[in-house]
Design a protein around this motif. Structure first.
Motif, PDB file in Angstrom:
ATOM      1  N   LYS A  52      -8.703  -4.226   2.488  1.00  0.00           N
ATOM      2  CA  LYS A  52      -8.571  -4.413   1.042  1.00  0.00           C
ATOM      3  C   LYS A  52      -8.353  -5.885   0.711  1.00  0.00           C
ATOM      4  O   LYS A  52      -8.958  -6.435  -0.200  1.00  0.00           O
ATOM      5  CB  LYS A  52      -7.399  -3.585   0.532  1.00  0.00           C
ATOM      6  CG  LYS A  52      -7.103  -3.734  -0.952  1.00  0.00           C
ATOM      7  CD  LYS A  52      -5.861  -2.937  -1.308  1.00  0.00           C
ATOM      8  CE  LYS A  52      -5.511  -3.041  -2.779  1.00  0.00           C
ATOM      9  NZ  LYS A  52      -4.279  -2.280  -3.088  1.00  0.00           N
TER      10      LYS A  52
ATOM     11  N   SER B  61      -6.303  -0.302   6.354  1.00  0.00           N
ATOM     12  CA  SER B  61      -6.434  -0.118   4.906  1.00  0.00           C
ATOM     13  C   SER B  61      -5.971  -1.374   4.166  1.00  0.00           C
ATOM     14  O   SER B  61      -6.622  -1.837   3.223  1.00  0.00           O
ATOM     15  CB  SER B  61      -5.591   1.078   4.442  1.00  0.00           C
ATOM     16  OG  SER B  61      -6.170   2.290   4.869  1.00  0.00           O
TER      17      SER B  61
ATOM     18  N   GLN C  43      -5.716   7.151   2.911  1.00  0.00           N
ATOM     19  CA  GLN C  43      -4.795   6.149   2.365  1.00  0.00           C
ATOM     20  C   GLN C  43      -5.473   5.285   1.323  1.00  0.00           C
ATOM     21  O   GLN C  43      -4.966   5.079   0.218  1.00  0.00           O
ATOM     22  CB  GLN C  43      -4.327   5.206   3.483  1.00  0.00           C
ATOM     23  CG  GLN C  43      -3.434   5.838   4.508  1.00  0.00           C
ATOM     24  CD  GLN C  43      -3.324   4.960   5.746  1.00  0.00           C
ATOM     25  OE1 GLN C  43      -4.074   4.013   5.934  1.00  0.00           O
ATOM     26  NE2 GLN C  43      -2.373   5.280   6.593  1.00  0.00           N
ATOM     27  N   SER C  44      -6.625   4.759   1.679  1.00  0.00           N
ATOM     28  CA  SER C  44      -7.317   3.835   0.788  1.00  0.00           C
ATOM     29  C   SER C  44      -7.788   4.544  -0.470  1.00  0.00           C
ATOM     30  O   SER C  44      -7.790   3.959  -1.553  1.00  0.00           O
ATOM     31  CB  SER C  44      -8.515   3.200   1.513  1.00  0.00           C
ATOM     32  OG  SER C  44      -8.063   2.357   2.537  1.00  0.00           O
TER      33      SER C  44
ATOM     34  N   LYS D  94       1.799   7.079  -6.619  1.00  0.00           N
ATOM     35  CA  LYS D  94       0.774   8.047  -7.027  1.00  0.00           C
ATOM     36  C   LYS D  94       1.109   9.454  -6.559  1.00  0.00           C
ATOM     37  O   LYS D  94       0.364  10.392  -6.828  1.00  0.00           O
ATOM     38  CB  LYS D  94      -0.581   7.597  -6.500  1.00  0.00           C
ATOM     39  CG  LYS D  94      -1.077   6.378  -7.270  1.00  0.00           C
ATOM     40  CD  LYS D  94      -2.235   5.651  -6.607  1.00  0.00           C
ATOM     41  CE  LYS D  94      -2.701   4.511  -7.505  1.00  0.00           C
ATOM     42  NZ  LYS D  94      -2.454   3.189  -6.947  1.00  0.00           N
TER      43      LYS D  94
ATOM     44  N   SER E 248       2.226   1.863  -3.417  1.00  0.00           N
ATOM     45  CA  SER E 248       1.175   2.385  -4.283  1.00  0.00           C
ATOM     46  C   SER E 248       0.967   3.874  -4.044  1.00  0.00           C
ATOM     47  O   SER E 248       0.812   4.662  -4.976  1.00  0.00           O
ATOM     48  CB  SER E 248      -0.116   1.601  -4.015  1.00  0.00           C
ATOM     49  OG  SER E 248      -1.241   2.323  -4.435  1.00  0.00           O
ATOM     50  N   ILE E 249       0.977   4.272  -2.778  1.00  0.00           N
ATOM     51  CA  ILE E 249       0.730   5.680  -2.454  1.00  0.00           C
ATOM     52  C   ILE E 249       1.916   6.547  -2.899  1.00  0.00           C
ATOM     53  O   ILE E 249       1.730   7.653  -3.412  1.00  0.00           O
ATOM     54  CB  ILE E 249       0.458   5.842  -0.951  1.00  0.00           C
ATOM     55  CG1 ILE E 249      -0.857   5.133  -0.584  1.00  0.00           C
ATOM     56  CG2 ILE E 249       0.366   7.322  -0.575  1.00  0.00           C
ATOM     57  CD1 ILE E 249      -1.153   5.072   0.901  1.00  0.00           C
TER      58      ILE E 249
ATOM     59  N   ASP F   7      -4.766   4.820  -2.625  1.00  0.00           N
ATOM     60  CA  ASP F   7      -4.326   3.485  -3.033  1.00  0.00           C
ATOM     61  C   ASP F   7      -5.239   2.900  -4.110  1.00  0.00           C
ATOM     62  O   ASP F   7      -4.765   2.353  -5.109  1.00  0.00           O
ATOM     63  CB  ASP F   7      -4.306   2.570  -1.799  1.00  0.00           C
ATOM     64  CG  ASP F   7      -3.830   1.170  -2.140  1.00  0.00           C
ATOM     65  OD1 ASP F   7      -3.085   1.016  -3.128  1.00  0.00           O
ATOM     66  OD2 ASP F   7      -4.193   0.230  -1.409  1.00  0.00           O
ATOM     67  N   ASN F   8      -6.547   3.015  -3.901  1.00  0.00           N
ATOM     68  CA  ASN F   8      -7.496   2.341  -4.785  1.00  0.00           C
ATOM     69  C   ASN F   8      -8.248   3.268  -5.721  1.00  0.00           C
ATOM     70  O   ASN F   8      -9.018   2.804  -6.559  1.00  0.00           O
ATOM     71  CB  ASN F   8      -8.526   1.581  -3.938  1.00  0.00           C
ATOM     72  CG  ASN F   8      -7.847   0.621  -2.976  1.00  0.00           C
ATOM     73  OD1 ASN F   8      -6.917  -0.074  -3.359  1.00  0.00           O
ATOM     74  ND2 ASN F   8      -8.292   0.614  -1.735  1.00  0.00           N
TER      75      ASN F   8
ATOM     76  N   GLU G  96     -11.476  -3.609  -2.469  1.00  0.00           N
ATOM     77  CA  GLU G  96     -11.164  -2.187  -2.424  1.00  0.00           C
ATOM     78  C   GLU G  96     -12.334  -1.368  -1.896  1.00  0.00           C
ATOM     79  O   GLU G  96     -12.155  -0.309  -1.317  1.00  0.00           O
ATOM     80  CB  GLU G  96     -10.766  -1.697  -3.827  1.00  0.00           C
ATOM     81  CG  GLU G  96      -9.476  -2.351  -4.315  1.00  0.00           C
ATOM     82  CD  GLU G  96      -9.069  -1.869  -5.693  1.00  0.00           C
ATOM     83  OE1 GLU G  96      -9.870  -1.150  -6.335  1.00  0.00           O
ATOM     84  OE2 GLU G  96      -7.950  -2.208  -6.119  1.00  0.00           O
TER      85      GLU G  96
ATOM     86  N   VAL H 249       0.844  -1.199   0.000  1.00  0.00           N
ATOM     87  CA  VAL H 249       0.000   0.000   0.000  1.00  0.00           C
ATOM     88  C   VAL H 249       0.880   1.249   0.000  1.00  0.00           C
ATOM     89  O   VAL H 249       0.599   2.226  -0.711  1.00  0.00           O
ATOM     90  CB  VAL H 249      -0.954   0.004   1.216  1.00  0.00           C
ATOM     91  CG1 VAL H 249      -1.717   1.328   1.296  1.00  0.00           C
ATOM     92  CG2 VAL H 249      -1.943  -1.154   1.134  1.00  0.00           C
TER      93      VAL H 249
END
Length: 491
Positions: free
Chosen positions: A231, A227, A258-259, A144, A140-141, A262-263, A236, A137
């Motif tokens: 998931k 999170s 966060q989520s 992004k 991923s963050i 992430d998603n 998600e 996670v």
RNA sequence: GGUUCCUUGGCCGAGUGGCUUAGGCACUGGUCUGCAAAACCAGUUACGGCGGUUCGAAUCCGCCAGGAACCUCCA
């Protein structure tokens, strides 16, 4: 024939009709305990609240996946580098391995939840078992662009997030307010902005719980586990996220942030928060040290306790208040619950003695409808219980010969009471008695004693009759005389 | 200081515009009982304060008083 369920959604601050993402299926995630201390009265509130929710949903023919985590890593004692992991601190104190502490208190938690007749969740994931998922996670963050590395730690960029998404939608806070009110805790902060929160924290040398990562040997941040694990096990997006009101900010707010990054979408549709149990008007909690453990409650071994209270008394006490209201602990309130519960259980037991008549002059269906409507109205268990007591009155009046009930209605009555009390509210009958003593030998002996006393009574030998009654009372067995002879009850 | 929320009869605790006498516990009177307990019947006490909106407010709005949660780990 499921009835419409209304849930108070913290996101909208209003009751909304519950619509699952997938027909007849519910994904539920609830924040569980941090296992570094004995379970106390406060822990029982969310456990029982969401136990009630899952029991009710299942009764309404939903298939429920209920995920409740065990937090065994990651929460810091204080902000800044000298923060110690709570688990590690306790371990050093007791000269135990961190996992030994975790194991011990996890089992204690399970034991006491079981005593409260709280069903086990479908999955109970641990933060320490999902380090890799949490690191994913974080990756991923970072990818992004909403997290940055700073001296081996990784922080979530709240300011950037707030430009694109409303940070504070759940708690009703505004970032500028938060910033203007932030206390100056640490001048040498690694954070760009005081509102940023850690996703990964570099471990200090003395920090025992640590995992390797590309950023540093360290441990995941405060809010990440929920999170990552929601998931993994619910997807998600899922239906309901629950927890105590004290977790609303910052924990759940950060989880949403966060989520969402992430998603690319918000994690849960409905957020449910149970209120606190108070003592002397103040929140019962670890910080204040004013908590009473469940062990103490069941044993009566705490200065604030006038007596011991059984697990079901505690459960009933909690169910007699709405989950979104504060509930103040007091001996008199607990004693009232104990007596009320006893009256309820006795009526249920006595249903077995009802004889059906040709006709009914009682309306079971109406009571049933009202009771279920109350439960479907944001789990209004106190209202539902009030209808159970109305039903108790009906039962007792039938037994007293004031009312009659048909065979069909009697079946409905029994099904209704058993379903609501035992299946949905999750109560158990703790009061033994001739109906369910579970030991037929004891019951045979008691029947003999009761017969001897009846003989004495018919001989007008009141001394003997009263002596039997009083002596039995001394050893905790009460005799209740009725029209059709006496019954006994184990107190 | 900021955000959010609460204040109901002796106690606990529901109720969000107009019959809820909510319910539980406690209490009082009665029925039943050899006496008691249990049960049943009946009954008592309320909406923090001040204004406002409304035909009408415990329920909506404002102010005041008191209390709580969160802003740091917490169920």
């Amino acid at each position: 024939m499921p009835i419409p369920l209304f849930i108070y959604n913290t996101l909208s601050r209003s009751k909304e009709e519950f619509k699952p993402l997938i027909d007849n299926h519910v994904g539920l995630y609830v924040c569980g305990p941090t296992v570094y201390g004995d379970p106390h009265l406060g822990h029982s509130r969310p456990a029982i609240t969401f136990d009630l929710l899952t029991r009710f949903l299942k009764h309404q023919d939903y298939k429920v996946r209920y995920v409740r985590n065990i937090t065994d890593v990651g929460h810091l004692e204080s902000d800044g580098d000298e923060g110690e992991d709570k688990i590690a601190k306790k371990a050093q104190l007791e000269q135990l391995e961190p996992m030994e502490v975790v194991h011990y208190y996890t089992e204690r938690y399970h034991d006491y939840m079981q005593m409260l007749n709280v069903n086990s969740p479908s999955i109970e994931p641990r933060a320490s078992g999902h380090i890799i998922e949490q690191q994913e996670v974080i990756n991923s963050i970072i990818e992004k662009g909403y997290a940055y590395e700073s001296q081996g730690s990784v922080y979530f960029d709240v300011e950037k997030y707030n430009n694109d998404h409303p940070y504070g939608i759940l708690s009703g806070r505004k970032l500028e307010d938060l910033l203007s009110n932030t206390r100056d805790l640490d001048g040498q902060s690694e954070k760009r902005c005081p509102a940023d929160f850690a996703l990964w924290k570099k471990a200090a040398p003395e920090h025992i719980m640590r995992w390797p990562s590309k950023w540093s040997d360290g441990f995941p941040g405060w809010h990440l586990e929920c999170s990552a694990m929601s998931k993994k096990y619910l997807g998600e997006q899922f239906d309901i996220h629950g927890g105590g009101m004290d977790l609303l900010f910052p924990h759940h707010e950060c989880e949403i942030a966060q989520s969402t990054i992430d998603n690319g979408k918000a994690p849960a549709n409905y957020w449910m928060h149970n209120n606190m149990i108070t003592i002397d008007g103040q929140k019962m909690g670890k910080s204040l040290g004013n908590f009473i453990t469940l062990e103490e409650l069941f044993a009566g071994s705490h200065p604030k306790l006038e007596q011991a209270y059984s697990p079901m008394t505690i459960r009933f006490f909690i169910l007699q208040a709405h989950y979104r209201s504060t509930l103040d602990f007091s001996n008199s309130a607990l004693q009232a619950s104990e007596k009320g519960l006893k009256r309820l259980m006795e009526a249920i037991q006595n249903m077995g003695n009802i004889e059906a008549s040709e006709t009914s002059n009682v309306n079971i269906d109406e009571l049933k409808q009202k009771c279920f409507t109350a439960l479907a109205d944001d789990l209004n268990s106190p209202i539902a219980i009030s209808y159970l007591f109305d039903t108790v009155k009906v039962i007792n009046n039938i037994l007293a010969g004031n009312n009659t009930i048909s065979n069909d209605d009697l079946s409905e009555l029994k099904l209704f009471m058993n379903t609501v009390c035992f299946d949905i509210l999750g109560l158990e009958n703790e009061f033994g008695g001739s109906e369910n003593s579970g030991d037929s030998k004891i019951d045979d002996v008691m029947q003999l004693i009761i017969k001897l006393r009846a003989d004495a009574k018919s001989n007008k030998d009141w001394g003997t009759a009263d002596k039997i009654r009083d002596e039995l009372a001394n050893i905790g067995i009460s005799i209740k005389d009725g029209k059709d002879g006496a019954v006994w009850e184990n107190n």
